[in-house]
Design a protein around this motif. Structure first.
Motif, PDB file in Angstrom:
ATOM      1  N   ILE A  25      13.099   3.483  -7.946  1.00 63.16           N
ATOM      2  CA  ILE A  25      12.096   2.501  -8.314  1.00 63.16           C
ATOM      3  C   ILE A  25      10.819   2.773  -7.542  1.00 63.16           C
ATOM      4  N   ASN A  26       9.748   2.194  -7.994  1.00 54.56           N
ATOM      5  CA  ASN A  26       8.514   2.281  -7.219  1.00 54.56           C
ATOM      6  C   ASN A  26       8.548   1.202  -6.139  1.00 54.56           C
ATOM      7  N   LEU A  27       8.860   1.650  -4.942  1.00 57.07           N
ATOM      8  CA  LEU A  27       9.078   0.724  -3.843  1.00 57.07           C
ATOM      9  C   LEU A  27       7.835  -0.116  -3.548  1.00 57.07           C
ATOM     10  N   ASP A  28       6.662   0.500  -3.685  1.00 55.76           N
ATOM     11  CA  ASP A  28       5.428  -0.218  -3.363  1.00 55.76           C
ATOM     12  C   ASP A  28       5.255  -1.453  -4.237  1.00 55.76           C
ATOM     13  N   GLU A  29       5.676  -1.340  -5.503  1.00 55.90           N
ATOM     14  CA  GLU A  29       5.560  -2.490  -6.394  1.00 55.90           C
ATOM     15  C   GLU A  29       6.440  -3.641  -5.942  1.00 55.90           C
ATOM     16  N   PHE A  30       7.598  -3.289  -5.373  1.00 56.28           N
ATOM     17  CA  PHE A  30       8.492  -4.352  -4.927  1.00 56.28           C
ATOM     18  C   PHE A  30       8.010  -4.967  -3.615  1.00 56.28           C
ATOM     19  N   ARG A  31       7.484  -4.110  -2.758  1.00 55.94           N
ATOM     20  CA  ARG A  31       7.003  -4.620  -1.471  1.00 55.94           C
ATOM     21  C   ARG A  31       5.847  -5.579  -1.679  1.00 55.94           C
TER      22      ARG A  31
ATOM     23  N   MET B 273       0.845  -1.194   0.000  1.00 54.64           N
ATOM     24  CA  MET B 273       0.000   0.000   0.000  1.00 54.64           C
ATOM     25  C   MET B 273       0.878   1.242   0.000  1.00 54.64           C
ATOM     26  N   SER B 274       0.394   2.288  -0.677  1.00 59.65           N
ATOM     27  CA  SER B 274       1.145   3.542  -0.691  1.00 59.65           C
ATOM     28  C   SER B 274       0.925   4.262   0.636  1.00 59.65           C
ATOM     29  N   LYS B 275       1.663   5.352   0.819  1.00 57.89           N
ATOM     30  CA  LYS B 275       1.512   6.134   2.040  1.00 57.89           C
ATOM     31  C   LYS B 275       0.083   6.624   2.209  1.00 57.89           C
ATOM     32  N   ALA B 276      -0.484   7.149   1.107  1.00 56.45           N
ATOM     33  CA  ALA B 276      -1.832   7.712   1.164  1.00 56.45           C
ATOM     34  C   ALA B 276      -2.854   6.613   1.462  1.00 56.45           C
ATOM     35  N   GLN B 277      -2.703   5.471   0.823  1.00 54.34           N
ATOM     36  CA  GLN B 277      -3.631   4.362   1.065  1.00 54.34           C
ATOM     37  C   GLN B 277      -3.550   3.899   2.512  1.00 54.34           C
ATOM     38  N   THR B 278      -2.333   3.826   3.027  1.00 51.93           N
ATOM     39  CA  THR B 278      -2.145   3.412   4.419  1.00 51.93           C
ATOM     40  C   THR B 278      -2.846   4.379   5.364  1.00 51.93           C
ATOM     41  N   MET B 279      -2.661   5.677   5.078  1.00 55.88           N
ATOM     42  CA  MET B 279      -3.271   6.696   5.925  1.00 55.88           C
ATOM     43  C   MET B 279      -4.793   6.564   5.889  1.00 55.88           C
ATOM     44  N   TYR B 280      -5.342   6.450   4.686  1.00 53.00           N
ATOM     45  CA  TYR B 280      -6.792   6.479   4.516  1.00 53.00           C
ATOM     46  C   TYR B 280      -7.470   5.201   5.019  1.00 53.00           C
ATOM     47  N   HIS B 281      -6.901   4.052   4.683  1.00 56.40           N
ATOM     48  CA  HIS B 281      -7.586   2.791   4.993  1.00 56.40           C
ATOM     49  C   HIS B 281      -7.230   2.237   6.368  1.00 56.40           C
ATOM     50  N   ILE B 282      -6.017   2.513   6.830  1.00 54.58           N
ATOM     51  CA  ILE B 282      -5.543   1.847   8.045  1.00 54.58           C
ATOM     52  C   ILE B 282      -5.422   2.806   9.227  1.00 54.58           C
ATOM     53  N   ILE B 283      -4.729   3.922   9.028  1.00 57.07           N
ATOM     54  CA  ILE B 283      -4.394   4.777  10.169  1.00 57.07           C
ATOM     55  C   ILE B 283      -5.585   5.622  10.623  1.00 57.07           C
ATOM     56  N   LEU B 284      -6.202   6.358   9.680  1.00 55.65           N
ATOM     57  CA  LEU B 284      -7.265   7.287  10.085  1.00 55.65           C
ATOM     58  C   LEU B 284      -8.453   6.609  10.774  1.00 55.65           C
ATOM     59  N   PRO B 285      -8.947   5.466  10.254  1.00 53.16           N
ATOM     60  CA  PRO B 285     -10.077   4.840  10.963  1.00 53.16           C
ATOM     61  C   PRO B 285      -9.749   4.493  12.412  1.00 53.16           C
ATOM     62  N   GLN B 286      -8.482   4.200  12.681  1.00 52.76           N
ATOM     63  CA  GLN B 286      -8.106   3.884  14.060  1.00 52.76           C
ATOM     64  C   GLN B 286      -7.837   5.152  14.856  1.00 52.76           C
TER      65      GLN B 286
ATOM     66  N   THR C 174      16.887  -6.615  11.802  1.00 52.76           N
ATOM     67  CA  THR C 174      17.258  -5.470  10.964  1.00 52.76           C
ATOM     68  C   THR C 174      17.537  -5.938   9.542  1.00 52.76           C
ATOM     69  N   PHE C 175      18.248  -7.062   9.436  1.00 51.17           N
ATOM     70  CA  PHE C 175      18.551  -7.620   8.119  1.00 51.17           C
ATOM     71  C   PHE C 175      17.262  -7.942   7.359  1.00 51.17           C
ATOM     72  N   LEU C 176      16.357  -8.622   8.054  1.00 51.80           N
ATOM     73  CA  LEU C 176      15.105  -9.023   7.406  1.00 51.80           C
ATOM     74  C   LEU C 176      14.290  -7.800   6.990  1.00 51.80           C
ATOM     75  N   ARG C 177      14.226  -6.817   7.891  1.00 51.08           N
ATOM     76  CA  ARG C 177      13.425  -5.621   7.596  1.00 51.08           C
ATOM     77  C   ARG C 177      14.068  -4.774   6.514  1.00 51.08           C
ATOM     78  N   SER C 178      15.400  -4.916   6.352  1.00 47.93           N
ATOM     79  CA  SER C 178      16.063  -4.186   5.267  1.00 47.93           C
ATOM     80  C   SER C 178      15.662  -4.752   3.914  1.00 47.93           C
ATOM     81  N   LEU C 179      15.349  -6.049   3.873  1.00 49.09           N
ATOM     82  CA  LEU C 179      15.072  -6.697   2.591  1.00 49.09           C
ATOM     83  C   LEU C 179      13.889  -6.061   1.880  1.00 49.09           C
ATOM     84  N   ASN C 180      12.871  -5.590   2.624  1.00 45.89           N
ATOM     85  CA  ASN C 180      11.817  -4.854   1.913  1.00 45.89           C
ATOM     86  C   ASN C 180      11.830  -3.377   2.308  1.00 45.89           C
ATOM     87  N   LEU C 181      12.989  -2.943   2.766  1.00 50.21           N
ATOM     88  CA  LEU C 181      13.256  -1.528   3.041  1.00 50.21           C
ATOM     89  C   LEU C 181      12.318  -0.901   4.067  1.00 50.21           C
TER      90      LEU C 181
END
Lengths: 259, 251
Positions: free
Chosen positions: B79-85, A166-179, B51-58
């Motif tokens: 890159i578009n990080l969200d696509e990789f995550r 999820m993007s930052k905005a999606q996270t804010m809208y769907h997850i953070i704000l409702p809580q 820390t290592f594990l959490r670095s893998l998806n930044l």
């Protein structure tokens, strides 16, 4: 000075004025909290924003540790947050009375408002500047509450949402704000109570709220104490039940967390 | 260390420093994760495993180094990080389910808003996967109504609903009551059997030995020893690992 039943009976004949004052006060507080909330929400998002024009400096590789520290310091610079912070500090560190005068005499000294009355007795050209000034003030205070409510949501929620792509905005809208809204709403309701009381200084710019009508009754009857007692009674009757209701709702909401 | 070119994730000289190098959580990690690997990362607390594990998806931004995922450097390239995550599922120690949503909503939210799937499609897949972990009847429950083990199974399913290519597990059983550890490990074993690429930070040595095909031992932000479970558990070489195993297996 004496307080007598006779005087109280006398001022009760002006009950109509107190009633109008009551309506103005409540209306003023409602408008203030409504507009103040949007302002506060915007400010809170600004305070939480991550707009950093020089963030690339973080990535600059250098062996000189002082240079690195300097770069990191500049990279932290966030103009959006700075503006919001300046505004909040201005609101918190200047008196409300000064702010109201600034808005009424300076800002609306340049802007001419149409003169008309609504509900038959509320003068728009006085009511509006008061509502604006109060909203600007309470927005500044409420922004801290809203930011706190958003930050109060466990960081793991953001991490989980972001790890799902999820993007930052999606996270804010769907997850953070409702809580966060659960943390925020009671505080906003309490702000309503605060504004009912604080709006009493608006009589200084001629808004016909409870206090203004106290002054009118005092000058019409030369009775000083009893109109004040009347105002005290009215303010208390507004604020006490409201804050009790908020307390009750808040308790219920906390219980529903454990559903 | 295997260094063939087909590695799914290549980690090179990965560093995470705090206070300008005063604290080195990761101090130059080099490792390749191949498709189908079940890599178990063990080590004392504070060794940098998480820390290592959490670095893998930044989720943790590295100070230096590179992580090449499917041919692209996700640390240094734009890159578009969200696509990789989206392509890396993650399971957390504290589940991190969304408490304001039902189990089904937890599972279908990201497929809908990130992948653009239809509601029916997302729900069909979610229910199918829920059924596999034996929780189909809890679909309309809220996370608070579930036990720890159930929550973690849902969390695993939530990540799987995105069809990830890699699953990252950050101490998935550490917050669970002992009697619930088994049910979660069982799901993870199933996943490994199905050929999912997994990186798992854990203290469950039995799981590491049984399910892992590679075990990595970390200490002080470095990989000290790496190899098959037999090599690590039965023939440890470094004194640090021997010392660690002595303490852990004794308990």
């Amino acid at each position: 000075m004496t307080i007598s039943w006779g005087n109280i009976e006398k001022i009760l004949t002006y009950g109509n004025m107190f009633q109008q004052g009551l309506i103005v006060t409540v209306l003023l507080a409602l408008c203030t909290v409504f507009f103040g909330f949007f302002l506060a929400f915007g400010l809170a998002l600004m305070l939480l924003s991550d707009v950093r024009p020089f963030r690339y400096l973080e990535k600059v590789k250098t062996d000189d540790i002082n240079k690195k520290k300097r770069n990191d310091f500049i990279a932290k610079f966030n103009p959006v947050k700075l503006i919001a912070n300046c505004y909040v500090q201005f609101v918190r560190c200047t008196p409300m009375l000064v702010q109201i005068f600034l808005v009424y005499y300076i800002v609306f000294g340049f802007i001419t408002l149409p003169k008309f009355t609504f509900f038959g007795f509320i003068q728009f050209e006085r009511f509006f500047p008061a509502a604006v000034a109060l909203a600007l003030n309470s927005g500044g205070y409420m922004s801290a509450v809203i930011r706190g409510g958003i930050e109060g949501v466990d960081n793991g929620q953001t991490e989980a949402a972001r790890s799902l792509g999820m993007s930052k905005a999606q996270t804010m809208y769907h997850i953070i704000l409702p809580q966060a809204i659960k943390n925020i709403l009671p505080a906003v309701a309490n702000e309503f109570v605060t504004i009912i009381k604080e709006s009493s200084i608006c009589y200084t710019i001629g808004v016909q709220d409870i206090m203004f009508n106290v002054k009118s009754v005092q000058s019409a009857t030369f009775i000083i104490a009893e109109p004040l007692l009347m105002a005290t009674f009215l303010y208390f009757c507004l604020c006490f039940p409201t804050s009790k209701i908020i307390e009750y709702v808040e308790r219920r909401m906390r219980q529903s967390d454990n559903r | 260390m295997t260094t063939d070119n087909t590695a799914l994730i290549k980690v090179r000289d990965l560093k995470k420093h705090y206070n300008y190098g005063a604290i080195k959580a990761l101090d130059g990690i080099n490792i390749d994760i191949n498709k189908g690997d079940v890599m178990v990362v063990i080590g004392p607390s504070g060794s940098g495993k998480s820390t290592f594990l959490r670095s893998l998806n930044l989720l943790e931004e590295p100070t230096d180094g590179s992580i090449v995922f499917d041919g692209r450097d996700i640390v240094n390239e734009k890159i578009n990080l969200d696509e990789f995550r989206e392509r890396m599922g993650m399971v957390f120690q504290h589940f991190n389910l969304f408490p304001h949503k039902t189990i089904l909503e937890n599972l279908t939210l990201a497929p809908q808003i990130v992948k653009g799937k239809s509601k029916e499609e997302a729900e069909k897949k979610a229910l199918e996967l829920l059924d596999r972990v034996g929780l189909k009847d809890r679909a309309s429950a809220y996370p608070v109504q579930l036990s720890g083990g159930q929550k973690q199974r849902v969390a695993i399913v939530r990540a799987l609903c995105m069809d990830p290519e890699v699953m990252l597990f950050d101490e998935p059983t550490s917050a669970l009551d002992p009697e619930m550890v088994g049910e979660v490990l069982e799901v993870m074993k199933e996943l490994a059997k199905d050929g999912m690429t997994m990186v798992c930070v854990t203290h469950e040595m039995g799981f590491a030995r049984e399910v892992g095909n590679r075990v990595v031992f970390m200490a002080d932000g470095n990989i000290i020893e790496e190899g098959t479970p037999e090599k690590i558990f039965d023939h440890p070489e470094s004194p640090r690992l021997k010392d660690f195993l002595g303490k852990v297996l004794e308990a």
